[in-house]
Design a protein around this motif. Structure first.
Motif, PDB file in Angstrom:
ATOM      1  N   ARG A   6     -15.129  30.244  59.142  1.00  0.00           N
ATOM      2  CA  ARG A   6     -16.099  31.070  58.539  1.00  0.00           C
ATOM      3  C   ARG A   6     -14.816  31.370  57.121  1.00  0.00           C
ATOM      4  O   ARG A   6     -13.693  31.712  57.971  1.00  0.00           O
ATOM      5  CB  ARG A   6     -16.593  32.042  58.977  1.00  0.00           C
ATOM      6  N   PRO A   7     -15.251  31.633  56.068  1.00  0.00           N
ATOM      7  CA  PRO A   7     -14.209  31.868  54.795  1.00  0.00           C
ATOM      8  C   PRO A   7     -13.548  32.958  55.399  1.00  0.00           C
ATOM      9  O   PRO A   7     -14.161  34.650  56.145  1.00  0.00           O
ATOM     10  CB  PRO A   7     -14.999  31.971  53.628  1.00  0.00           C
ATOM     11  N   THR A   8     -12.583  33.639  55.404  1.00  0.00           N
ATOM     12  CA  THR A   8     -12.417  35.164  55.467  1.00  0.00           C
ATOM     13  C   THR A   8     -11.062  35.218  54.529  1.00  0.00           C
ATOM     14  O   THR A   8      -9.540  34.599  54.816  1.00  0.00           O
ATOM     15  CB  THR A   8     -11.455  34.868  56.693  1.00  0.00           C
ATOM     16  N   PRO A   9     -11.281  35.983  53.600  1.00  0.00           N
ATOM     17  CA  PRO A   9     -10.620  36.273  52.918  1.00  0.00           C
ATOM     18  C   PRO A   9      -9.103  37.247  52.652  1.00  0.00           C
ATOM     19  O   PRO A   9      -7.916  37.173  51.674  1.00  0.00           O
ATOM     20  CB  PRO A   9     -11.605  37.111  51.467  1.00  0.00           C
ATOM     21  N   GLU A  10      -9.087  38.336  53.877  1.00  0.00           N
ATOM     22  CA  GLU A  10      -7.922  38.917  54.693  1.00  0.00           C
ATOM     23  C   GLU A  10      -7.964  39.125  55.787  1.00  0.00           C
ATOM     24  O   GLU A  10      -8.655  38.558  56.895  1.00  0.00           O
ATOM     25  CB  GLU A  10      -8.152  40.497  54.878  1.00  0.00           C
ATOM     26  N   LEU A  11      -6.600  39.085  55.863  1.00  0.00           N
ATOM     27  CA  LEU A  11      -5.924  39.215  57.920  1.00  0.00           C
ATOM     28  C   LEU A  11      -5.298  40.987  57.668  1.00  0.00           C
ATOM     29  O   LEU A  11      -4.495  40.992  56.879  1.00  0.00           O
ATOM     30  CB  LEU A  11      -5.801  38.160  58.078  1.00  0.00           C
ATOM     31  N   ARG A  12      -4.925  41.501  58.732  1.00  0.00           N
ATOM     32  CA  ARG A  12      -4.392  42.841  58.326  1.00  0.00           C
ATOM     33  C   ARG A  12      -4.360  42.937  60.229  1.00  0.00           C
ATOM     34  O   ARG A  12      -5.036  42.562  61.449  1.00  0.00           O
ATOM     35  CB  ARG A  12      -5.421  44.176  58.395  1.00  0.00           C
ATOM     36  N   GLY A  13      -3.133  43.843  60.802  1.00  0.00           N
ATOM     37  CA  GLY A  13      -3.012  43.964  61.811  1.00  0.00           C
ATOM     38  C   GLY A  13      -1.629  43.574  62.326  1.00  0.00           C
ATOM     39  O   GLY A  13      -0.504  42.858  61.505  1.00  0.00           O
ATOM     40  N   ALA A 247      -1.871  31.149  58.070  1.00  0.00           N
ATOM     41  CA  ALA A 247      -2.681  31.912  57.782  1.00  0.00           C
ATOM     42  C   ALA A 247      -2.394  32.882  56.760  1.00  0.00           C
ATOM     43  O   ALA A 247      -3.171  33.757  56.102  1.00  0.00           O
ATOM     44  CB  ALA A 247      -3.447  32.059  59.100  1.00  0.00           C
ATOM     45  N   ALA A 248      -1.257  33.936  57.639  1.00  0.00           N
ATOM     46  CA  ALA A 248      -0.967  34.834  56.646  1.00  0.00           C
ATOM     47  C   ALA A 248      -0.762  34.857  55.045  1.00  0.00           C
ATOM     48  O   ALA A 248      -1.358  35.313  54.806  1.00  0.00           O
ATOM     49  CB  ALA A 248      -0.172  36.334  57.529  1.00  0.00           C
ATOM     50  N   ALA A 249      -0.504  33.758  55.061  1.00  0.00           N
ATOM     51  CA  ALA A 249      -0.089  33.162  53.774  1.00  0.00           C
ATOM     52  C   ALA A 249      -1.068  32.570  52.681  1.00  0.00           C
ATOM     53  O   ALA A 249      -1.083  33.186  51.511  1.00  0.00           O
ATOM     54  CB  ALA A 249       1.030  32.312  53.996  1.00  0.00           C
ATOM     55  N   VAL A 250      -1.537  32.560  53.209  1.00  0.00           N
ATOM     56  CA  VAL A 250      -2.864  31.611  52.613  1.00  0.00           C
ATOM     57  C   VAL A 250      -4.563  33.205  51.972  1.00  0.00           C
ATOM     58  O   VAL A 250      -4.731  32.289  51.537  1.00  0.00           O
ATOM     59  CB  VAL A 250      -3.133  30.401  53.245  1.00  0.00           C
ATOM     60  N   ASN A 252      -5.113  36.614  51.480  1.00  0.00           N
ATOM     61  CA  ASN A 252      -4.477  38.438  51.616  1.00  0.00           C
ATOM     62  C   ASN A 252      -4.414  39.241  52.576  1.00  0.00           C
ATOM     63  O   ASN A 252      -5.069  39.418  53.708  1.00  0.00           O
ATOM     64  CB  ASN A 252      -5.925  39.406  50.256  1.00  0.00           C
ATOM     65  N   SER A 253      -3.316  39.504  52.958  1.00  0.00           N
ATOM     66  CA  SER A 253      -3.029  39.731  53.788  1.00  0.00           C
ATOM     67  C   SER A 253      -1.953  41.068  54.532  1.00  0.00           C
ATOM     68  O   SER A 253      -1.071  41.403  53.437  1.00  0.00           O
ATOM     69  CB  SER A 253      -2.156  39.176  55.271  1.00  0.00           C
ATOM     70  N   ASP A 254      -1.989  41.447  55.535  1.00  0.00           N
ATOM     71  CA  ASP A 254      -0.713  42.569  55.990  1.00  0.00           C
ATOM     72  C   ASP A 254      -0.664  42.140  57.684  1.00  0.00           C
ATOM     73  O   ASP A 254      -1.796  42.866  58.170  1.00  0.00           O
ATOM     74  CB  ASP A 254      -1.424  44.525  55.702  1.00  0.00           C
ATOM     75  N   VAL A 255      -0.125  41.227  57.870  1.00  0.00           N
ATOM     76  CA  VAL A 255       0.641  40.798  59.362  1.00  0.00           C
ATOM     77  C   VAL A 255       1.467  40.756  59.676  1.00  0.00           C
ATOM     78  O   VAL A 255       2.588  40.498  59.353  1.00  0.00           O
ATOM     79  CB  VAL A 255      -0.453  39.537  59.304  1.00  0.00           C
ATOM     80  N   LYS A 256       2.146  41.513  61.196  1.00  0.00           N
ATOM     81  CA  LYS A 256       2.957  41.407  61.514  1.00  0.00           C
ATOM     82  C   LYS A 256       2.699  40.553  63.106  1.00  0.00           C
ATOM     83  O   LYS A 256       2.092  40.662  63.887  1.00  0.00           O
ATOM     84  CB  LYS A 256       3.495  43.316  62.287  1.00  0.00           C
ATOM     85  N   VAL A 257       3.962  40.057  62.913  1.00  0.00           N
ATOM     86  CA  VAL A 257       4.002  39.092  64.233  1.00  0.00           C
ATOM     87  C   VAL A 257       5.451  39.642  65.086  1.00  0.00           C
ATOM     88  O   VAL A 257       6.743  39.513  64.584  1.00  0.00           O
ATOM     89  CB  VAL A 257       4.121  37.898  64.111  1.00  0.00           C
ATOM     90  N   HIS A 258       5.249  39.887  66.504  1.00  0.00           N
ATOM     91  CA  HIS A 258       6.248  40.618  67.056  1.00  0.00           C
ATOM     92  C   HIS A 258       6.898  39.233  67.814  1.00  0.00           C
ATOM     93  O   HIS A 258       6.385  38.447  67.892  1.00  0.00           O
ATOM     94  CB  HIS A 258       6.039  41.367  67.806  1.00  0.00           C
ATOM     95  N   ARG A 259       8.156  39.551  67.984  1.00  0.00           N
ATOM     96  CA  ARG A 259       8.965  38.715  69.542  1.00  0.00           C
ATOM     97  C   ARG A 259       9.102  38.149  69.042  1.00  0.00           C
ATOM     98  O   ARG A 259       9.199  36.222  69.355  1.00  0.00           O
ATOM     99  CB  ARG A 259       8.277  38.454  70.972  1.00  0.00           C
ATOM    100  N   LEU A 260       9.507  37.645  67.698  1.00  0.00           N
ATOM    101  CA  LEU A 260      10.694  36.345  66.875  1.00  0.00           C
ATOM    102  C   LEU A 260      11.623  36.404  66.547  1.00  0.00           C
ATOM    103  O   LEU A 260      12.262  36.969  65.854  1.00  0.00           O
ATOM    104  CB  LEU A 260       9.594  35.870  65.955  1.00  0.00           C
ATOM    105  N   MET A 261      12.907  35.748  67.329  1.00  0.00           N
ATOM    106  CA  MET A 261      14.109  36.125  67.509  1.00  0.00           C
ATOM    107  C   MET A 261      14.705  35.713  66.206  1.00  0.00           C
ATOM    108  O   MET A 261      14.729  34.472  65.705  1.00  0.00           O
ATOM    109  CB  MET A 261      15.076  35.855  68.629  1.00  0.00           C
ATOM    110  N   GLU A 262      15.403  36.239  64.943  1.00  0.00           N
ATOM    111  CA  GLU A 262      16.326  36.139  63.961  1.00  0.00           C
ATOM    112  C   GLU A 262      17.468  34.352  64.248  1.00  0.00           C
ATOM    113  O   GLU A 262      16.813  33.918  64.015  1.00  0.00           O
ATOM    114  CB  GLU A 262      16.573  36.959  62.957  1.00  0.00           C
ATOM    115  N   ASN A 294      -0.598  37.291  49.824  1.00  0.00           N
ATOM    116  CA  ASN A 294      -1.337  37.638  48.448  1.00  0.00           C
ATOM    117  C   ASN A 294      -2.466  36.293  48.360  1.00  0.00           C
ATOM    118  O   ASN A 294      -2.908  35.960  47.032  1.00  0.00           O
ATOM    119  CB  ASN A 294      -0.568  37.928  46.533  1.00  0.00           C
ATOM    120  N   GLY A 295      -2.103  35.266  48.896  1.00  0.00           N
ATOM    121  CA  GLY A 295      -2.825  34.229  48.829  1.00  0.00           C
ATOM    122  C   GLY A 295      -2.307  32.999  47.492  1.00  0.00           C
ATOM    123  O   GLY A 295      -2.597  31.480  46.986  1.00  0.00           O
TER     124      GLY A 295
END
Length: 434
Positions: A6-13, A247-250, A252-262, A294-295
Motif C-alpha cells: 500500500r502507499p507509504t509516504p515515509e520510511l524511518r529506522g 525504497a528509501a530514495a523514492v 520521504n525517509s530517514d533510513v540507515k542500513v548497517h554492515r555495508l562495507m565501503e 525526499n522523493g
C-alpha cells in the motif's frame, strides 16, 4: 502467498543488512572442498544458500550450525557417491556443483522448478566439461542433467562468458583439484566480471593459487592443489540492500542500513553511487549507508553489467525520476529466474510506468509523481522482481498485489519484515486480488 503493498509516504529506522548470498554460497563450497573443519560466521539464510547447505551435506560434508556460525567438515576432492542432487531454484548452486559433480561417477541434477531454473540454459558449462572428458546427458542444455565424471582432465579449456560468469566460476572451483595444470580461456565476452572478482577473492582465502590476466579473460591454474580449512566472515549483502535503499530514495525517509562495507568487491555496491548520481541525499561511512530521501530524483545513464543484481532496484527508483534514464549492457538479465527485462517491464507497465526495452537496454521515462497502481501483478517467481516491484508499490496511488511474493525467500527471507520495520505498509495475504 501474495503481498499487498500500500502507499507509504515515509520510511524511518535502522536495519542490519542481510549477509551476502554470493559470499555465503562460495564459502560453503570451499569449506566443503577442504579436508578439515572450517567455520563461517554470519552465513546468509536464503533458498539459494540453504540449497548449497543441503547439497554439500548430500555430497558428504558434515554441518553444525547455531545462530552465529556454521561449522563444516569437508569432503575434499572426494564427494560422496550419490545418484541425485536437488538444487531447488538456485542457478549458481547448480552451475558450481555441475563442475564439482565431475569428480563423481554418476549424479543426476533433477528439475523441480520447470517454469524457472528448468528453463535456463547451461550449454556453455556443459561444453567445457565435455571437453575435459566428462560425459553429460542433458535436454538442450537444460535440467534434468546427468554428469558421469570421476576423472576430469585439465589442460586447455575454453568457456563462454556471454551468458553468465557462473560457468567460469564453476571451472575455477574445480580445476585446482585436477592432476593436470589448466589454462582457461574465456571467449565471447565475460558478463559480471565483478562477480568473478568475488570468486577469486574467496579462492585466495582458501589458499588456492590462480593466475588471472588483468582483463579476467585468461587463467593459469596449477593442479594438485588442496583447499585449506579456514574461518570466514560473511559481509553484508548489497544486492538485497539495493531494494531497501531504493525504497528509501523514492520516499520521504530517514533510513540507515548497517554492515555495508565501503570497499566491498560486490559490484552491486554501485547502488550507492547511482543514488548519489540521482541526487538522493545520503552518506556512506563506517559501513553504514544513511539515506535522507525526499522523493526527488534525477535521471541517469548506467552500465548495468557490473551491478547486475541491483539493476532492477535502480530501475524502480528511476520510474520516479524527473526525466529519462537508460540502463545499458544488461542483456544477461534475460537469463535469470525470468526474463528480467521483458517480464519486469511488463509488470511495471501494469502499475503505470512508462518503460521501453531493447535487447540489452532498459529505458525509463520517469514521472516525478505517483503511479496509478491499483492492479495485481505477476513477479514471475523472481526474488529480484518481487523486491523491485515492492519499491514501486510504495509510491503508487492505489495498492499493488504482488503474486507469489514468498519467492523473495530465494535470497532475502526477511525482506518484508525489514520493509515493515521501516514503516512500509505491506500485508501478506492468500490469493490476493484488487
Amino acid at each position: 502467498m501474495d503481498v499487498i503493498v500500500r502507499p507509504t509516504p515515509e520510511l524511518r529506522g535502522e536495519i542490519g543488512a542481510l549477509s551476502s548470498k554470493n559470499y555465503t554460497t562460495r564459502y560453503l563450497l570451499v569449506a566443503a572442498l577442504a579436508e578439515g573443519t572450517s567455520t563461517i560466521y554470519y552465513p546468509a539464510h536464503s533458498e539459494d544458500s540453504d540449497a548449497m547447505r543441503r547439497c554439500i551435506a548430500d555430497l558428504g560434508a558434515v554441518l553444525e550450525e547455531d545462530e552465529e556460525k556454521i561449522v563444516i567438515t569437508g569432503f575434499g576432492r572426494h564427494p560422496k557417491d550419490i545418484k541425485e542432487l536437488n538444487v531447488g531454484n538456485a542457478g549458481a548452486v547448480l552451475r558450481f556443483l555441475l563442475a564439482i559433480a565431475a569428480l563423481s561417477p554418476d549424479i543426476t541434477f533433477v528439475n523441480t522448478y520447470p517454469d524457472s531454473l528448468g528453463k535456463r540454459p547451461h550449454d556453455d558449462l556443459i561444453e567445457s566439461l565435455q571437453s575435459m572428458g566428462v560425459e553429460i546427458e542433458h535436454r538442450d542444455g537444460k535440467l534434468p542433467i546427468t554428469v558421469r565424471g570421476g576423472a576430469p582432465k585439465g589442460g586447455k579449456i575454453r568457456v563462454s562468458g556471454a551468458v553468465s560468469s557462473q560457468f567460469l566460476s564453476a571451472l575455477l572451483f574445480l580445476t585446482p583439484l585436477l592432476e593436470e595444470d589448466s589454462e582457461i580461456e574465456v571467449v565471447n565476452d565475460l558478463k559480471s566480471k565483478v562477480v568473478i572478482g568475488q570468486t577469486l577473492e574467496v579462492l585466495e582465502q582458501a589458499e588456492i593459487v590462480i593466475h588471472a590476466s588483468e582483463d579476467l579473460m585468461n587463467y593459469k591454474v596449477p593442479g594438485r592443489q588442496s583447499y585449506q580449512a579456514r574461518d570466514y566472515t560473511v559481509q553484508g549483502d548489497y544486492p538485497g540492500s539495493a531494494a531497501i535503499l531504493a525504497a528509501a530514495a523514492v520516499t520521504n525517509s530517514d533510513v540507515k542500513v548497517h554492515r555495508l562495507m565501503e570497499q566491498s568487491k560486490q559490484g552491486e555496491r554501485a547502488i550507492v553511487d547511482v543514488l548519489r548520481m540521482m541526487e538522493v541525499p545520503l552518506t556512506h561511512e563506517n559501513g553504514v549507508v544513511h539515506v535522507l530521501g525526499n522523493g526527488h530524483l534525477k535521471p541517469i545513464e548506467f552500465d548495468g553489467d557490473a551491478a547486475t543484481d541491483a539493476v532492477l532496484a535502480m530501475v524502480a527508483a528511476a520510474v520516479f525520476a524527473d526525466g529519462t534514464s537508460r540502463f545499458y549492457n544488461v542483456e544477461n538479465l534475460r537469463y535469470k529466474e525470468c526474463d528480467r527485462i521483458t517480464d519486469y517491464l511488463n509488470e511495471l507497465r501494469k502499475a503505470g510506468a512508462d518503460v521501453e526495452e531493447r535487447q540489452a537496454e532498459i529505458i525509463v521515462h520517469g514521472r516525478p509523481g505517483e503511479l496509478p497502481g491499483g492492479v495485481t501483478i505477476n513477479a514471475h517467481y523472481d526474488h529480484r522482481v518481487i523486491m523491485a516491484l515492492t519499491v514501486v508499490g510504495l509510491r503508487c496511488q492505489q495498492p499493488l498485489v504482488i503474486k507469489d511474493a514468498h519467492h523473495v525467500a530465494k535470497s532475502y527471507p526477511g525482506f518484508f519484515d525489514h520493509i515493515t520495520a521501516l514503516g512500509g505498509n505491506v500485508e501478506w495475504v492468500e490469493n490476493g486480488t484488487l
